[in-house]
Design an enzyme around this catalytic site. Sequence first.
Site, short mmCIF file in Angstrom:
data_model
loop_
_atom_site.label_atom_id
_atom_site.label_comp_id
_atom_site.label_asym_id
_atom_site.label_seq_id
_atom_site.Cartn_x
_atom_site.Cartn_y
_atom_site.Cartn_z
N ASP A 10 -24.33 -8.68 -40.71
CA ASP A 10 -24.12 -10.10 -40.55
C ASP A 10 -24.83 -10.53 -39.27
O ASP A 10 -25.57 -9.75 -38.67
CB ASP A 10 -22.62 -10.46 -40.56
CG ASP A 10 -21.86 -9.95 -39.35
OD1 ASP A 10 -22.47 -9.30 -38.45
OD2 ASP A 10 -20.65 -10.20 -39.27
N CYS A 67 -21.41 -5.04 -38.93
CA CYS A 67 -20.85 -6.34 -38.59
C CYS A 67 -20.17 -6.16 -37.23
O CYS A 67 -20.38 -5.13 -36.58
CB CYS A 67 -19.91 -6.88 -39.67
SG CYS A 67 -18.36 -6.00 -39.90
N THR A 69 -17.07 -5.43 -36.23
CA THR A 69 -16.23 -4.23 -36.16
C THR A 69 -16.68 -3.15 -37.13
O THR A 69 -16.26 -2.00 -37.00
CB THR A 69 -14.76 -4.54 -36.48
OG1 THR A 69 -14.68 -4.98 -37.84
CG2 THR A 69 -14.19 -5.57 -35.54
N HIS A 100 -18.51 16.18 -46.08
CA HIS A 100 -17.28 16.43 -46.84
C HIS A 100 -16.96 15.36 -47.86
O HIS A 100 -16.29 15.66 -48.86
CB HIS A 100 -16.10 16.58 -45.88
CG HIS A 100 -16.15 17.84 -45.08
ND1 HIS A 100 -15.09 18.25 -44.32
CD2 HIS A 100 -17.12 18.77 -44.92
CE1 HIS A 100 -15.41 19.40 -43.72
NE2 HIS A 100 -16.64 19.73 -44.06
N ASN A 101 -17.39 14.12 -47.64
CA ASN A 101 -17.03 13.03 -48.55
C ASN A 101 -18.20 12.51 -49.36
O ASN A 101 -18.03 11.60 -50.15
CB ASN A 101 -16.40 11.87 -47.76
CG ASN A 101 -15.27 12.33 -46.86
OD1 ASN A 101 -15.38 12.21 -45.65
ND2 ASN A 101 -14.21 12.87 -47.43
N ARG A 111 -19.90 -4.62 -32.18
CA ARG A 111 -19.12 -5.02 -31.01
C ARG A 111 -18.21 -3.89 -30.54
O ARG A 111 -17.42 -4.08 -29.63
CB ARG A 111 -18.31 -6.27 -31.32
CG ARG A 111 -19.20 -7.48 -31.57
CD ARG A 111 -18.40 -8.71 -31.93
NE ARG A 111 -19.30 -9.85 -32.11
CZ ARG A 111 -19.04 -10.88 -32.90
NH1 ARG A 111 -17.92 -10.92 -33.60
NH2 ARG A 111 -19.90 -11.87 -33.00
N HIS A 135 -15.37 20.38 -51.67
CA HIS A 135 -15.47 18.95 -51.36
C HIS A 135 -15.87 18.15 -52.60
O HIS A 135 -15.47 17.00 -52.75
CB HIS A 135 -16.45 18.72 -50.22
CG HIS A 135 -16.12 19.50 -49.00
ND1 HIS A 135 -14.96 19.30 -48.28
CD2 HIS A 135 -16.77 20.52 -48.38
CE1 HIS A 135 -14.92 20.14 -47.26
NE2 HIS A 135 -16.01 20.89 -47.30
#
Length: 144
Positions: A10, A67, A69, A100-101, A111, A135
Amino acid sequence: MSKRLVLSSDHAAIALRQAIASHAATLGWEVVDIGPTTPESTHYPVHGKAAAERVASGDCDLGIILCGTGQGIMMAANKVPGIRCGVCSDTFSARMIRQHNDANMLSIGARVVGEGLALEIAEAFLTAEFEGGRHATRVAMIEG
């Protein structure tokens, strides 16, 4: 083999996104930066979804989105079927979500972390590989 990386953000993260794009290119990635390019306020869900659709379609191998956060844009990306995106503020987590994911997208809060750390986080994500094995069973459970 070409490695294509989509980047989007953004308005809060344009400069950091551009720094990550440059860094990713030095790591051998073909960068597809889908903006925005101007600082007017924009809606992070639109940008998260657009980047996620590029990854889900196979047009890009991985994605990095940003963005303020990292949370909101990550939530929007994860609504796209086939996307596994996590917010990371440290290199260990960025490496682990790939290993792993089998995460195919990374979200960073502009920020939350500074440029130096953000580049390290992006590099950890982009250079890690899915380990498979036990996994893979767990990732299949996520995919349902």
